[in-house]
Scaffold this motif. Structure first.
Motif, PDB file in Angstrom:
ATOM      1  N   GLY A  49      -6.706  28.568 -17.430  1.00 21.78           N
ATOM      2  CA  GLY A  49      -7.146  28.173 -16.090  1.00 21.78           C
ATOM      3  C   GLY A  49      -6.870  29.253 -15.059  1.00 21.78           C
ATOM      4  O   GLY A  49      -7.715  29.565 -14.216  1.00 21.78           O
ATOM      5  N   ILE A  65      -8.518  25.935  -9.748  1.00 22.11           N
ATOM      6  CA  ILE A  65      -7.184  25.604  -9.239  1.00 22.11           C
ATOM      7  C   ILE A  65      -6.803  24.176  -9.612  1.00 22.11           C
ATOM      8  O   ILE A  65      -5.657  23.897  -9.979  1.00 22.11           O
ATOM      9  CB  ILE A  65      -7.127  25.813  -7.715  1.00 22.11           C
ATOM     10  CG1 ILE A  65      -7.154  27.310  -7.388  1.00 22.11           C
ATOM     11  CG2 ILE A  65      -5.883  25.170  -7.122  1.00 22.11           C
ATOM     12  CD1 ILE A  65      -7.155  27.637  -5.914  1.00 22.11           C
ATOM     13  N   SER A  66      -7.763  23.245  -9.529  1.00 19.37           N
ATOM     14  CA  SER A  66      -7.478  21.873  -9.958  1.00 19.37           C
ATOM     15  C   SER A  66      -7.131  21.831 -11.437  1.00 19.37           C
ATOM     16  O   SER A  66      -6.257  21.059 -11.862  1.00 19.37           O
ATOM     17  CB  SER A  66      -8.688  20.975  -9.672  1.00 19.37           C
ATOM     18  OG  SER A  66      -9.804  21.360 -10.447  1.00 19.37           O
ATOM     19  N   LEU A  67      -7.784  22.680 -12.227  1.00 23.25           N
ATOM     20  CA  LEU A  67      -7.469  22.760 -13.652  1.00 23.25           C
ATOM     21  C   LEU A  67      -6.050  23.274 -13.866  1.00 23.25           C
ATOM     22  O   LEU A  67      -5.315  22.774 -14.726  1.00 23.25           O
ATOM     23  CB  LEU A  67      -8.476  23.683 -14.348  1.00 23.25           C
ATOM     24  CG  LEU A  67      -8.264  23.946 -15.838  1.00 23.25           C
ATOM     25  CD1 LEU A  67      -8.389  22.641 -16.629  1.00 23.25           C
ATOM     26  CD2 LEU A  67      -9.270  24.968 -16.355  1.00 23.25           C
ATOM     27  N   ARG A  93       1.010  20.173 -14.770  1.00 21.73           N
ATOM     28  CA  ARG A  93       1.586  18.824 -14.875  1.00 21.73           C
ATOM     29  C   ARG A  93       1.681  18.375 -16.333  1.00 21.73           C
ATOM     30  O   ARG A  93       2.619  17.683 -16.727  1.00 21.73           O
ATOM     31  CB  ARG A  93       0.729  17.844 -14.073  1.00 21.73           C
ATOM     32  CG  ARG A  93       0.828  18.030 -12.559  1.00 21.73           C
ATOM     33  CD  ARG A  93       0.187  16.860 -11.823  1.00 21.73           C
ATOM     34  NE  ARG A  93       0.269  17.032 -10.384  1.00 21.73           N
ATOM     35  CZ  ARG A  93      -0.678  17.563  -9.632  1.00 21.73           C
ATOM     36  NH1 ARG A  93      -1.790  17.996 -10.203  1.00 21.73           N
ATOM     37  NH2 ARG A  93      -0.522  17.682  -8.340  1.00 21.73           N
ATOM     38  N   VAL A 140     -12.066  26.335  -6.512  1.00 22.53           N
ATOM     39  CA  VAL A 140     -11.544  24.976  -6.344  1.00 22.53           C
ATOM     40  C   VAL A 140     -11.435  24.271  -7.691  1.00 22.53           C
ATOM     41  O   VAL A 140     -10.412  23.628  -7.993  1.00 22.53           O
ATOM     42  CB  VAL A 140     -12.458  24.168  -5.392  1.00 22.53           C
ATOM     43  CG1 VAL A 140     -12.058  22.700  -5.385  1.00 22.53           C
ATOM     44  CG2 VAL A 140     -12.391  24.742  -3.983  1.00 22.53           C
ATOM     45  N   PHE A 141     -12.468  24.414  -8.510  1.00 24.57           N
ATOM     46  CA  PHE A 141     -12.443  23.797  -9.841  1.00 24.57           C
ATOM     47  C   PHE A 141     -11.310  24.357 -10.698  1.00 24.57           C
ATOM     48  O   PHE A 141     -10.568  23.614 -11.351  1.00 24.57           O
ATOM     49  CB  PHE A 141     -13.782  24.030 -10.545  1.00 24.57           C
ATOM     50  CG  PHE A 141     -13.776  23.688 -12.002  1.00 24.57           C
ATOM     51  CD1 PHE A 141     -13.817  22.359 -12.423  1.00 24.57           C
ATOM     52  CD2 PHE A 141     -13.724  24.690 -12.958  1.00 24.57           C
ATOM     53  CE1 PHE A 141     -13.796  22.043 -13.776  1.00 24.57           C
ATOM     54  CE2 PHE A 141     -13.703  24.392 -14.307  1.00 24.57           C
ATOM     55  CZ  PHE A 141     -13.740  23.054 -14.720  1.00 24.57           C
ATOM     56  N   PHE A 189      -3.423  22.987 -11.787  1.00 24.12           N
ATOM     57  CA  PHE A 189      -2.451  21.954 -11.426  1.00 24.12           C
ATOM     58  C   PHE A 189      -2.343  20.898 -12.528  1.00 24.12           C
ATOM     59  O   PHE A 189      -1.253  20.431 -12.854  1.00 24.12           O
ATOM     60  CB  PHE A 189      -2.840  21.304 -10.097  1.00 24.12           C
ATOM     61  CG  PHE A 189      -2.351  22.060  -8.896  1.00 24.12           C
ATOM     62  CD1 PHE A 189      -1.066  21.874  -8.413  1.00 24.12           C
ATOM     63  CD2 PHE A 189      -3.159  22.979  -8.250  1.00 24.12           C
ATOM     64  CE1 PHE A 189      -0.605  22.571  -7.305  1.00 24.12           C
ATOM     65  CE2 PHE A 189      -2.708  23.687  -7.152  1.00 24.12           C
ATOM     66  CZ  PHE A 189      -1.422  23.483  -6.673  1.00 24.12           C
ATOM     67  N   ASN A 190      -3.477  20.536 -13.089  1.00 29.66           N
ATOM     68  CA  ASN A 190      -3.451  19.526 -14.155  1.00 29.66           C
ATOM     69  C   ASN A 190      -2.738  20.033 -15.407  1.00 29.66           C
ATOM     70  O   ASN A 190      -1.983  19.304 -16.043  1.00 29.66           O
ATOM     71  CB  ASN A 190      -4.874  19.104 -14.509  1.00 29.66           C
ATOM     72  CG  ASN A 190      -5.517  18.266 -13.420  1.00 29.66           C
ATOM     73  OD1 ASN A 190      -4.825  17.579 -12.673  1.00 29.66           O
ATOM     74  ND2 ASN A 190      -6.832  18.333 -13.304  1.00 29.66           N
ATOM     75  N   THR A 191      -2.980  21.290 -15.767  1.00 25.09           N
ATOM     76  CA  THR A 191      -2.333  21.830 -16.964  1.00 25.09           C
ATOM     77  C   THR A 191      -0.837  22.039 -16.746  1.00 25.09           C
ATOM     78  O   THR A 191      -0.034  21.858 -17.672  1.00 25.09           O
ATOM     79  CB  THR A 191      -2.987  23.167 -17.358  1.00 25.09           C
ATOM     80  OG1 THR A 191      -3.047  24.037 -16.241  1.00 25.09           O
ATOM     81  CG2 THR A 191      -4.381  22.950 -17.891  1.00 25.09           C
ATOM     82  N   SER A 240       2.092  26.734  -8.175  1.00 23.30           N
ATOM     83  CA  SER A 240       1.592  25.534  -8.833  1.00 23.30           C
ATOM     84  C   SER A 240       2.716  24.799  -9.554  1.00 23.30           C
ATOM     85  O   SER A 240       2.776  23.568  -9.543  1.00 23.30           O
ATOM     86  CB  SER A 240       0.484  25.895  -9.836  1.00 23.30           C
ATOM     87  OG  SER A 240      -0.603  26.486  -9.191  1.00 23.30           O
TER      88      SER A 240
END
Length: 269
Positions: free
Chosen positions: A15, A171-173, A179, A168-169, A175-177, A266
């Motif tokens: 990501g 960065i959201s990926l 977490r 944006v896509f 944060f999810n990874t 992150s």
């Protein structure tokens, strides 16, 4: 557990690499577009037409005055004979034999510095040059530069829009990874909390790993970007990308630092 954590780290690196690749390519496109635009602007000629009565001694001194102007990058004197020869080549016939005389005027071809190559500056420069009594007229190709500016602004907007959406896509990926990686080690974290470990003690290994992930991601993104640069330079050598090696080196350093920063923040949040 270890396999799950390793998988989550792999996705985190993937990501971040995606983010850095998008940012790096977008930065190169914007930079190269500006560089090419600057080169084109500084190669557009401003023609300063001289009166026939101007002697050669005055031609030389006047050229020195114009060259000293803050907006002048280069000047070139074009004699009546040289202008006629160029026109003959363009027409494919000797028009002097038909007319019996040379109707063309001697002139200077002036190249401007990029900050002055715009519509507003043209009016000021034209009026400034027309103050000389030896100058008959000043011709400027303002329509070429206006079209170039419009195309550059449109292209830059599209590049930044696409890069922003992908950013944006990605960065959201990230944060999810991140977490997911934290979730994979939840039992270890819970055990440490039961033994009274502080938040900093618990998160420190994750922060260390995030710095490593950011560095790896930045390095991989630089390899991908370098591959694209080499491919483009091989197929389009006229762009002169090899002349921007210092700029690309600074960009690669910034990409790696940004990768470390975005991975660290992150994880920290």
């Amino acid at each position: 557990m270890a396999n799950s954590k390793g998988t989550s780290y792999f996705y985190a690196i993937f990501g971040i690499t995606l983010v850095l690749f998008v940012v790096g390519v977008a930065a190169i496109l914007v930079y190269e577009a500006h560089r090419i635009s600057t080169s084109v602007k500084e190669n557009v000629n401003v023609e300063v037409v001289l009166k026939d009565s101007v002697g050669m001694a005055r031609v030389a001194s006047l050229q020195s005055y114009i060259q000293a102007k803050p907006y002048t990058k280069a000047t070139r004197y074009v004699s009546k004979e040289e202008a006629a020869k160029t026109l003959q080549q363009d027409l494919g016939e000797n028009f002097l034999d038909i007319l019996g005389y040379n109707p063309l005027y001697a002139s200077y071809m002036i190249n401007l510095y990029e900050p002055y190559a715009n519509k507003d500056s043209f009016a000021i420069i034209k009026n400034d040059l027309l103050k000389y009594a030896e100058v008959k007229q000043v011709n400027v190709q303002s329509n070429v530069l206006e079209s170039l500016d419009h195309d550059l602004r449109s292209g830059t907007f599209i590049i930044l829009l696409v890069a922003g959406a992908l950013l944006v896509f990605a960065i959201s990926l990230i944060f999810n990874t991140i977490r997911l990686a934290m979730f994979a080690g939840r039992f270890t974290i819970k055990t440490q909390q039961l033994f009274g470990a502080t938040r900093w003690f618990i998160i420190r290994p994750f922060l260390g790993r995030s710095i490593l992930n950011g560095f790896i991601s930045g390095f991989m993104a630089c390899l991908l970007i370098a591959g694209i640069i080499l491919y483009v330079d091989y197929n389009l050598p006229e762009l002169g990308l090899k002349g921007d090696l210092v700029t690309f080196g600074l960009l690669f350093g910034a990409v790696i630092l940004f990768g470390i920063l975005i991975s660290f923040l992150s994880t920290l949040t």
